[in-house]
Design an enzyme around this catalytic site. Sequence first.
Site, mmCIF file in Angstrom:
data_model
loop_
_atom_site.group_PDB
_atom_site.id
_atom_site.type_symbol
_atom_site.label_atom_id
_atom_site.label_comp_id
_atom_site.label_asym_id
_atom_site.label_seq_id
_atom_site.Cartn_x
_atom_site.Cartn_y
_atom_site.Cartn_z
ATOM 1 N N ALA A 1 60.018 20.588 8.189
ATOM 2 C CA ALA A 1 59.895 19.195 8.601
ATOM 3 C C ALA A 1 58.603 18.611 8.040
ATOM 4 O O ALA A 1 57.728 19.338 7.559
ATOM 5 C CB ALA A 1 59.910 19.103 10.129
ATOM 6 N N GLY B 1 62.566 23.520 9.681
ATOM 7 C CA GLY B 1 63.688 22.604 9.644
ATOM 8 C C GLY B 1 64.598 22.823 8.458
ATOM 9 O O GLY B 1 65.804 22.537 8.531
ATOM 10 N N GLU C 1 66.880 25.512 9.504
ATOM 11 C CA GLU C 1 67.789 24.973 10.528
ATOM 12 C C GLU C 1 68.915 24.165 9.881
ATOM 13 O O GLU C 1 70.069 24.232 10.319
ATOM 14 C CB GLU C 1 66.996 24.124 11.521
ATOM 15 C CG GLU C 1 66.106 24.975 12.432
ATOM 16 C CD GLU C 1 65.311 24.154 13.413
ATOM 17 O OE1 GLU C 1 65.521 24.327 14.623
ATOM 18 O OE2 GLU C 1 64.477 23.341 12.981
ATOM 19 N N GLU D 1 57.641 27.801 13.294
ATOM 20 C CA GLU D 1 57.199 26.735 14.184
ATOM 21 C C GLU D 1 56.179 27.186 15.225
ATOM 22 O O GLU D 1 55.275 26.418 15.595
ATOM 23 C CB GLU D 1 58.415 26.111 14.899
ATOM 24 C CG GLU D 1 59.232 25.177 14.031
ATOM 25 C CD GLU D 1 60.311 25.894 13.230
ATOM 26 O OE1 GLU D 1 61.182 25.219 12.663
ATOM 27 O OE2 GLU D 1 60.276 27.147 13.175
#
Length: 686
Positions: A65, A104, A107, A127
């Site tokens: 992210a 991310g 993911e 994370e």
Amino acid sequence: MAEDARVRWEVQRDIGLIEIDNPPVNAAGHAVRAGLFEALTALAETPGLRAIALYGAGRSFIAGADIREFGQPPRAPSLPEVCNAIEQSAVPVVAILHGVALGGGLEVAMAAQSRVALPGTRLGLPEVTLGILPGAGGTQRAPRLMGLAPARDLILSGKPIGAEAALKAGLIDAVEAGEPRTIALAAAGHLISGTLTARRTCDLPVTLDQDDLAAARAALPAHDLARSKALDALAEAHRPIAKGLATERALFNDCLASPQRAALIHAFFAERAAAKIPEAQAAPRDIGHIGVLGAGTMGSGIATACLIVGLNVTLVERAPEALARGQAQIESNLDGAVKRGKLSAEARAACKLTTSDDIAAMAGADLIIEAIIEDFDAKAQVLSALEAACPGALLASNTSYLDLDGLAGHLRDPGALIGLHFFSPAHVMRLLEVVVGRETRAEAVATGFKLAKRLGKVAVRAGVCDGFIGNRLLRRYRMACDHLVLAGATPTQIDAALEDFGMALGPYRTLDLAGLDIGWADRKRRAPDRDPAERYVTFADRLFEAGELGRKAGRGFYVYDGDEGTPPNPALDALIAADRAAHSVTPRDLSPQEIQDYALTAIITEAAEVLDEGIAARASDIDVVLLMGYGFPRWRGGPLHYADTLGAGALAARIERYADDDAFFWKTPALLAKLSRDGGTFAELS
């Protein structure tokens, strides 16, 4: 072909291709999320489409992210919305991973119906290292693909795994070599033909092992919010995915709002900001051959660090026995690096170490680092000799305290000298203080930073003062702790309180580990300049003078009895009592909070002075030094980030209270006083 900002999509016969192109690492910021959502929507409306392949341009798939968006108002579509759209796509989606697929990015890949990785791809969910948990389905989809225990390890460790390990674990479905777009077309074809299985991750079952989760929770430090919340989310992975995703997102938001998240992300950006130096535009010297003078602990560690990354090293030591010990230590270090997987056997065999007792053997080295004893006259003499014997080389002193400008004054070309303060063990510790003197050339500074990057270290620029950044703060901290002992605390109580705050080791355990001789030598070096008004205590000196040098002697502030543990040294009681009597102090009980406040305020006070004097360029640079070299808890962000959480006004008032008892030691720094008046923060100064 159609595109939306950082995302392009096209149709090839019955295959849809989506390319993410958001340099430098394809971070999944708002533009990428919006582009992906629009691409999926557009392709879903394309007649006859039978498969979609998603891949990244440039050097990676999606590196994660966009961290800069954390803490900002959310902008739709969110990453969970994008992942859910991928997972629920009526046309199966295959994700093609290369470079890195982290956070991310992974993911997004786990939401696809199939995953193919290029060799060398690194996959992970880091994370927790930023104080959060995977919040776009990572805690729910990883257990469905890998099983609960492997997913737990991936999430709680924060460490990436390679493509082959990911394939074995079930995280991906295939490893294929080639260009991402070429593999994307081929993999989509395999989905259509059925040779690559398409399946929705949400439909896969999870077996919950409560004992496994309980054991993992019991092993966590009490302060670790992100990992604790991640375990809470993993415990929901056996439920229908909509429920698990809702719980995960709520827990993610809890982490996002926490001080730990702010501190850990501050540390993340602080490390990267440290490389922004005034000399960044200067051309660094090419580095291929390093000279190291001194084969002791530091010299052998520096040589090891250079050899591990493929640099040629010439090690010089005049004493034959010391040279033999140093070479043996280097060989042992390299063997250990192979065993730990840090160095391949082939790279180990290619290491090029030359040894000599003659400094002229280092002629031709690009950079020569002296790592002899911490004595000004000895260092000045060898640096002068190196300059004469190795003309044209850049010179570096591995000094912890000494006046670099004074050393440069002994050279014909003072601009060629920098300080490179390595931390022991030098081949392990990632911090490197690059000390810049009055006349140090920009080329030399840029070369020091280039070397740090080559060695995998984080360099912090420091100006010249006694102790530079880290050791100057450490001295103040230890003096404050000695004052606490004088006031009534025991070294054991102080260690316990500061370790409870999060320090890797308490100050007296640290002294024992380093050796009491080091602190004693520094205090004796500074003794002629000591102000008579200073409240000086002697118990550490007396302990050293009794031959109790710390761990290496079996006794220091603690007694090292192997299986019997480490009880406090009973000899301390009389030494401390003598100090209290000499200063007419009646001891009192001190709470852990009082100990923490006093000791940490001493660090903050000195840090403010270091920043105000320009020894450090940024408050965040000071945080990096303490986090990476001195065991300050990363989840607190560093001393000046922690200071901002307390507030400049509260700190100034605290210092004034302390000054009522010791006006010599406690003075409010001018910079802190200004921040207190203006309502400012150290972060704003950076």
